[in-house]
Design a protein around this motif. Structure first.
Motif, mmCIF file in Angstrom:
data_model
loop_
_atom_site.group_PDB
_atom_site.id
_atom_site.type_symbol
_atom_site.label_atom_id
_atom_site.label_comp_id
_atom_site.label_asym_id
_atom_site.label_seq_id
_atom_site.Cartn_x
_atom_site.Cartn_y
_atom_site.Cartn_z
ATOM 1 N N LEU A 22 4.583 -3.917 -1.536
ATOM 2 C CA LEU A 22 4.019 -2.680 -0.995
ATOM 3 C C LEU A 22 2.646 -2.933 -0.391
ATOM 4 C CD1 LEU A 22 4.992 -0.046 -3.732
ATOM 5 C CD2 LEU A 22 6.140 -0.522 -1.563
ATOM 6 N N ALA A 23 1.863 -3.795 -1.021
ATOM 7 C CA ALA A 23 0.545 -4.133 -0.473
ATOM 8 C C ALA A 23 0.680 -4.813 0.880
ATOM 9 C CB ALA A 23 -0.207 -5.037 -1.458
ATOM 10 N N ARG A 24 1.656 -5.687 1.010
ATOM 11 C CA ARG A 24 1.901 -6.352 2.296
ATOM 12 C C ARG A 24 2.304 -5.342 3.370
ATOM 13 N NH1 ARG A 24 6.440 -10.444 1.004
ATOM 14 N NH2 ARG A 24 6.483 -10.555 3.285
ATOM 15 N N LEU A 25 3.160 -4.414 3.002
ATOM 16 C CA LEU A 25 3.623 -3.415 3.970
ATOM 17 C C LEU A 25 2.475 -2.514 4.426
ATOM 18 C CD1 LEU A 25 7.008 -2.579 2.225
ATOM 19 C CD2 LEU A 25 6.777 -3.555 4.521
ATOM 20 N N ARG A 26 1.625 -2.116 3.493
ATOM 21 C CA ARG A 26 0.465 -1.294 3.862
ATOM 22 C C ARG A 26 -0.475 -2.072 4.769
ATOM 23 N NH1 ARG A 26 -0.968 3.485 1.667
ATOM 24 N NH2 ARG A 26 -3.189 3.039 1.945
ATOM 25 N N ALA A 27 -0.685 -3.336 4.425
ATOM 26 C CA ALA A 27 -1.577 -4.163 5.238
ATOM 27 C C ALA A 27 -1.039 -4.356 6.651
ATOM 28 C CB ALA A 27 -1.789 -5.517 4.567
ATOM 29 N N ALA A 28 0.290 -4.294 6.774
ATOM 30 C CA ALA A 28 0.917 -4.446 8.088
ATOM 31 C C ALA A 28 0.938 -3.139 8.870
ATOM 32 C CB ALA A 28 2.338 -4.978 7.924
ATOM 33 N N GLY A 29 0.416 -2.058 8.272
ATOM 34 C CA GLY A 29 0.274 -0.802 8.992
ATOM 35 C C GLY A 29 1.395 0.197 8.813
ATOM 36 N N PHE A 30 2.313 -0.055 7.891
ATOM 37 C CA PHE A 30 3.392 0.905 7.648
ATOM 38 C C PHE A 30 2.868 2.098 6.845
ATOM 39 C CE2 PHE A 30 5.807 -2.990 8.356
ATOM 40 C CZ PHE A 30 6.872 -2.541 9.124
ATOM 41 N N LYS A 31 3.362 3.304 7.174
ATOM 42 C CA LYS A 31 3.154 4.461 6.312
ATOM 43 C C LYS A 31 4.186 4.387 5.193
ATOM 44 C CE LYS A 31 1.423 7.810 9.714
ATOM 45 N NZ LYS A 31 1.698 9.115 10.364
ATOM 46 N N LEU A 32 3.751 4.623 3.953
ATOM 47 C CA LEU A 32 4.634 4.549 2.800
ATOM 48 C C LEU A 32 4.594 5.867 2.036
ATOM 49 C CD1 LEU A 32 3.615 1.049 1.328
ATOM 50 C CD2 LEU A 32 5.213 1.539 3.182
ATOM 51 N N ALA A 33 5.769 6.361 1.648
ATOM 52 C CA ALA A 33 5.841 7.565 0.833
ATOM 53 C C ALA A 33 6.923 7.394 -0.226
ATOM 54 C CB ALA A 33 6.138 8.793 1.692
ATOM 55 N N ALA A 51 0.453 4.190 -7.615
ATOM 56 C CA ALA A 51 0.074 5.431 -6.930
ATOM 57 C C ALA A 51 -0.732 5.162 -5.662
ATOM 58 C CB ALA A 51 -0.706 6.336 -7.879
ATOM 59 N N SER A 52 -1.639 4.207 -5.726
ATOM 60 C CA SER A 52 -2.510 3.935 -4.573
ATOM 61 C C SER A 52 -1.774 3.252 -3.427
ATOM 62 C CB SER A 52 -3.685 3.056 -5.004
ATOM 63 O OG SER A 52 -3.240 1.799 -5.480
ATOM 64 N N CYS A 53 -0.526 2.839 -3.663
ATOM 65 C CA CYS A 53 0.245 2.175 -2.603
ATOM 66 C C CYS A 53 0.803 3.158 -1.586
ATOM 67 C CB CYS A 53 1.416 1.390 -3.221
ATOM 68 S SG CYS A 53 0.926 0.043 -4.314
ATOM 69 N N PHE A 54 0.834 4.446 -1.938
ATOM 70 C CA PHE A 54 1.546 5.417 -1.113
ATOM 71 C C PHE A 54 0.609 6.386 -0.414
ATOM 72 C CE2 PHE A 54 4.678 4.054 -4.263
ATOM 73 C CZ PHE A 54 5.719 3.707 -3.421
ATOM 74 N N ASP A 55 0.994 6.738 0.807
ATOM 75 C CA ASP A 55 0.271 7.761 1.554
ATOM 76 C C ASP A 55 0.632 9.159 1.069
ATOM 77 O OD1 ASP A 55 -1.039 6.056 3.705
ATOM 78 O OD2 ASP A 55 1.051 5.479 3.945
ATOM 79 N N ALA A 56 1.824 9.302 0.469
ATOM 80 C CA ALA A 56 2.284 10.607 -0.015
ATOM 81 C C ALA A 56 3.348 10.409 -1.081
ATOM 82 C CB ALA A 56 2.834 11.447 1.132
#
Length: 222
Positions: A102-113, A133-138
């Motif tokens: 999830l950290a990799r996906l966020r760093a790559a600019g993906f929105k995560l929910a 919890a901090s991995c998600f935008d929503a």
């Protein structure tokens, strides 16, 4: 493959390891298959209530189903005993692959929910306990719509809140019914092979079939 604007993640069994919950269920419900039977029957009755335009929270359904199954196997469980048995559902660890991916996906600019059949409070507790919890935008719970996945309105409601079109979103789950439901609602999908699960053969094959969230990140170029 085009890049999704949003990744929607199922939570129970997709991101979180159910082993502590399964051990608790096994202590009160006889049978080696009892945890799987309880989980699938709970989902069956949640779906049945949605079809009948009825609603109860997942803990309420889980408690009732556990008492029902126990009675069928000759065990008398009180409502309190059943509630205690399913309480570990809010204290489940994440699979080891989840947080780094999830950290990799966020760093790559993906929105995560996160999108779960758990209650709003339960989902928050689950993600807080697992350190996700901090991995998600929503975070989205079916409690907001009053029906359970795979009802199309659950997926569509989350997309409206995120202001994303269905074709721009990908549902990630370890359950064939959830991946199929998202596809039927117009979303893209990815199936995670957890615990010997497989995609539903009457639905279109999932766009991505991965062993874990780490492989998902690899396939999405994160």
């Amino acid at each position: 493959m085009s890049r999704p604007a949003l990744l929607l993640f199922d939570v129970n069994e997709t991101l979180l390891d159910l082993t502590p919950l399964q051990a608790s269920i096994r202590r009160v419900l006889p049978g080696a298959d009892s945890p799987k039977l309880w989980f699938t029957t709970m989902l069956q009755y949640a779906t049945a209530m949605s079809l009948a335009e009825q609603y109860a929270t997942l803990p309420e359904i889980g408690t009732a189903v556990l008492r029902m199954l126990a009675e069928g196997r000759g065990v008398k469980l009180s409502e309190e005993q059943a509630r205690i048995a399913i309480a570990p559902i809010t204290r489940l660890p994440a699979y080891p692959d989840v947080a780094p991916a999830l950290a990799r996906l966020r760093a790559a600019g993906f929105k995560l929910a996160a999108l779960s059949n758990s209650t709003t409070t339960g989902l928050r507790s689950q993600l807080d306990y697992a350190g996700l919890a901090s991995c998600f935008d929503a975070q989205f719970s079916v409690q907001e719509t009053g029906v359970y996945k795979p009802h199309a309105s659950v997926y569509q409601g989350a997309l409206r809140r995120m202001r994303v079109e269905p074709k721009e979103a990908m549902l990630v789950a370890a359950h064939g019914w959830d991946v199929a439901g998202a596809r039927w609602a117009g979303l893209r999908n990815a199936f995670v092979r957890r615990n010997d699960q497989a995609p539903f053969p009457l639905a279109e094959p999932p766009e991505l079939l991965v062993a874990d969230i780490g492989e998902l990140a690899d396939r999405l170029g994160a």
